[in-house]
Scaffold this active site. Structure first.
Site, mmCIF file in Angstrom:
data_model
loop_
_atom_site.group_PDB
_atom_site.id
_atom_site.type_symbol
_atom_site.label_atom_id
_atom_site.label_comp_id
_atom_site.label_asym_id
_atom_site.label_seq_id
_atom_site.Cartn_x
_atom_site.Cartn_y
_atom_site.Cartn_z
ATOM 1 N N LYS A 8 17.289 -59.220 -24.455
ATOM 2 C CA LYS A 8 18.428 -60.062 -24.095
ATOM 3 C C LYS A 8 18.535 -60.177 -22.567
ATOM 4 O O LYS A 8 18.685 -61.279 -22.035
ATOM 5 C CB LYS A 8 19.679 -59.389 -24.682
ATOM 6 C CG LYS A 8 20.918 -60.207 -24.730
ATOM 7 C CD LYS A 8 21.836 -59.665 -25.816
ATOM 8 C CE LYS A 8 22.670 -58.473 -25.416
ATOM 9 N NZ LYS A 8 23.764 -58.780 -24.496
ATOM 10 N N SER A 9 18.434 -59.054 -21.872
ATOM 11 C CA SER A 9 18.578 -59.081 -20.403
ATOM 12 C C SER A 9 17.507 -59.966 -19.770
ATOM 13 O O SER A 9 17.798 -60.759 -18.872
ATOM 14 C CB SER A 9 18.440 -57.664 -19.830
ATOM 15 O OG SER A 9 19.544 -56.901 -20.193
ATOM 16 N N ARG B 272 37.297 -58.139 -19.563
ATOM 17 C CA ARG B 272 36.366 -57.230 -18.861
ATOM 18 C C ARG B 272 36.481 -57.382 -17.328
ATOM 19 O O ARG B 272 36.856 -58.432 -16.833
ATOM 20 C CB ARG B 272 34.936 -57.489 -19.349
ATOM 21 C CG ARG B 272 34.788 -57.071 -20.815
ATOM 22 C CD ARG B 272 33.420 -57.358 -21.357
ATOM 23 N NE ARG B 272 32.377 -56.587 -20.724
ATOM 24 C CZ ARG B 272 31.092 -56.726 -20.997
ATOM 25 N NH1 ARG B 272 30.692 -57.617 -21.906
ATOM 26 N NH2 ARG B 272 30.190 -55.992 -20.394
ATOM 27 N N ASP C 131 23.480 -48.920 -23.029
ATOM 28 C CA ASP C 131 23.728 -49.719 -24.239
ATOM 29 C C ASP C 131 23.384 -48.962 -25.523
ATOM 30 O O ASP C 131 23.738 -49.401 -26.616
ATOM 31 C CB ASP C 131 22.935 -51.031 -24.178
ATOM 32 C CG ASP C 131 23.497 -51.960 -23.113
ATOM 33 O OD1 ASP C 131 24.653 -51.780 -22.695
ATOM 34 O OD2 ASP C 131 22.766 -52.877 -22.691
ATOM 35 N N ARG D 108 33.663 -48.738 -25.841
ATOM 36 C CA ARG D 108 32.705 -48.139 -26.786
ATOM 37 C C ARG D 108 32.914 -46.643 -26.980
ATOM 38 O O ARG D 108 32.483 -46.092 -27.993
ATOM 39 C CB ARG D 108 31.268 -48.432 -26.332
ATOM 40 C CG ARG D 108 30.870 -49.865 -26.619
ATOM 41 C CD ARG D 108 29.426 -50.166 -26.279
ATOM 42 N NE ARG D 108 29.103 -51.527 -26.693
ATOM 43 C CZ ARG D 108 28.142 -52.265 -26.147
ATOM 44 N NH1 ARG D 108 27.392 -51.777 -25.180
ATOM 45 N NH2 ARG D 108 27.908 -53.484 -26.594
HETATM 46 C C1 S3P Z 1 22.907 -55.855 -18.480
HETATM 47 C C2 S3P Z 1 23.348 -54.783 -17.741
HETATM 48 C C3 S3P Z 1 24.210 -53.724 -18.286
HETATM 49 C C4 S3P Z 1 24.163 -53.697 -19.813
HETATM 50 C C5 S3P Z 1 24.299 -55.068 -20.392
HETATM 51 C C6 S3P Z 1 23.193 -55.981 -19.908
HETATM 52 C C7 S3P Z 1 22.100 -56.880 -17.813
HETATM 53 O O1 S3P Z 1 25.553 -53.968 -17.903
HETATM 54 O O2 S3P Z 1 25.169 -52.856 -20.310
HETATM 55 O O3 S3P Z 1 24.248 -55.023 -21.802
HETATM 56 O O4 S3P Z 1 21.496 -57.736 -18.500
HETATM 57 O O5 S3P Z 1 22.062 -56.880 -16.584
HETATM 58 P P1 S3P Z 1 26.139 -53.473 -16.476
HETATM 59 O O6 S3P Z 1 25.391 -54.141 -15.417
HETATM 60 O O7 S3P Z 1 27.582 -53.901 -16.490
HETATM 61 O O8 S3P Z 1 25.970 -51.983 -16.483
#
Ligand code: S3P
Length: 438
Positions: free
Chosen positions: A29-30, A127, A319, A350
């Site tokens: 996803k990222s 958020r 995550d 969470r």
């Molecule tokens: C992500 C970074 C993380 C992660 C999120 C995806 C990203 O969040 O928890 O699911 O794609 O950069 P944070 O940057 O808020 O820690």
């Protein structure tokens, strides 16, 4: 338990056989978010192979389309992005449930030459956004938001930006990436320093696309940059693989191989944690694709023991903590998670969510301010309804816990799984079916 009639309730029947087989999981996803955004910023046509099927990444595509970018589906998971100069959007941009979409796009749009508004669903609107808004303002951005500039909707009057040297108190890849993306249109150099290294997909992909970026320990620096139009292939998401790694480790006699998983070291904390707990894990077919390590992971059922999970490793497992909690209920001894306060600011709180739901199943779990403490091993009991708090990872963690409960459970609004893993149930069902055939 009576038959489930409410269409919002998903029934989970405990498995009484091992899970055995070879599976694939959806694209990371990222990386998918970043591939789409950077493809658009390259102002050229690029193809993305194995784009995430989850709703979050579709939110990024929708936002890009509203900015005038062409998106064409060649097949279900292969897309073409036709990048060009962004247009001023004629409506509010909806990031849905996706923190990565709203935070990264705030960074991109801060340096635009037009007005835009980013918003999202109820969870996203609650958020924290000040972490991104404040440093962008220091760069000269004109950004306003609800509740004293802390919550979406976020209004942006695009402006000329100047580079900053930003020292972050939190390790957040979304924050780091938002500043670096703003830095791509800012005058001078932009640097971000983190207390611990968060996931580095932005840096790796920007390097792959020939951006002017340099990395020195936990500091990343970028200058105004043009991106090369290169095609991008995305590996499977280790955060989705995590549910099957834990299922394989806790369901007796299981043996699961997950193919084509991203093994970037800023994301493999789940492998280290499970190995420290005693899980038998093997990595096969290691290779590099588009600057990211990729391979297959094999997991076998193992006797697990409790461990301490401390703040240094938290960014690498952030995550995965809800599903690690499920694993810890099946580990002998005590597991302590600390330094994970940011877990309260994800798609749900969470820490509260996983403690409340695992308690319903009879787990010995105690909520702390910055994590939880679990005493194992507990036989989980069923005959209850779990909530998922509009949170895909709580939904999937509940499902895996339900598979080892002593009777069936229900999960309310399980459809939230579609945020990252629409194929989750069918992947589990295929594994259960192949176990039945053996
Ligand atoms: C992500 C970074 C993380 C992660 C999120 C995806 C990203 O969040 O928890 O699911 O794609 O950069 P944070 O940057 O808020 O820690």
């Amino acid at each position: 338990m009576k038959h489930v009639q409410d269409k919002n309730l998903k029934e989970i029947i405990p498995v009484n056989k091992p899970l055995k087989g070879v599976i694939e999981i959806p694209a990371d996803k990222s990386i998918s978010h970043r591939a789409a955004i950077f493809g658009a910023l390259s102002k050229n046509k690029i193809s993305i192979t194995n784009f995430s099927s989850g709703a979050d990444c579709k939110s990024t595509l929708n936002v890009l389309m509203q900015l005038g970018i062409g998106i064409d589906y060649i097949s279900e998971k292969n897309i073409i992005i036709s990048g060009k100069e962004f247009n001023e959007p004629c409506n509010v941009l909806d990031a849905g449930n996706s923190g990565t979409t709203i935070r990264l796009m705030t960074g991109v749009l801060a340096g635009s030459n037009f007005y835009s508004v980013l918003t999202g669903d109820q969870s996203l609107r609650s958020r924290p956004m000040a972490r991104v808004i404040n440093p962008l303002r220091t760069m000269g951005a004109n950004i306003f938001a609800r509740e004293n500039d802390t919550k979406a909707p976020i209004s942006i009057i695009g402006s000329k930006l100047s580079g900053i040297d930003f020292n972050s108190t939190i390790a957040s890849a979304q924050l780091k990436s938002a500043i670096l993306l703003a830095g791509m249109s800012a005058d001078g150099m932009t640097s971000v320093t983190e207390p611990f290294k968060s996931r580095d997909h932005t840096e790796r992909l920007l390097k792959y696309l020939d951006a002017d970026i340099s990395i020195n320990n936990n500091t990343v620096s970028i200058k105004k940059t043009v991106l090369a139009p290169k095609d991008i292939t995305i590996p499977g998401d280790i955060s989705s693989a995590a549910f099957f790694l834990v299922a394989g480790a806790i369901i007796p006699d299981s043996e699961i191989t997950i193919q084509n998983v991203g093994l970037n070291s800023t994301r493999t904390g789940i492998i280290d944690v499970l190995k420290n707990m005693g899980a038998e894990i093997t990595i096969l077919n290691e290779r590099i694709e588009c600057g990211e390590e990729v391979g297959d992971i094999k997991i076998c059922y193992s006797d697990l023991k409790g461990i301490i999970i401390d703040k240094e490793i938290i960014p690498r497992v952030i995550d995965e903590l809800p599903i690690i909690a499920v694993a810890a209920t099946q580990a002998e001894g005590t597991t302590i998670v600390k330094g994970a306060e940011d877990l309260r600011h994800k798609e749900s709180d969470r820490i509260k969510a996983i403690c409340t739901e695992l308690k319903k199943l009879g787990a010995d779990i105690q909520e702390t301010e910055d994590g939880f403490i679990i005493h194992g091993k507990s036989k989980l009991k069923g005959n209850c309804t779990l909530e998922c708090y509009h949170d895909h990872r709580i939904a999937m963690s509940g499902y895996i816990a339900g598979m080892i409960a002593d009777s069936q459970i229900q999960i309310n609004e399980f459809h939230w799984v579609n945020i990252s893993f629409p194929e989750f149930t069918s992947t589990i069902e295929n594994l259960v079916e192949s176990a039945t055939l053996q």
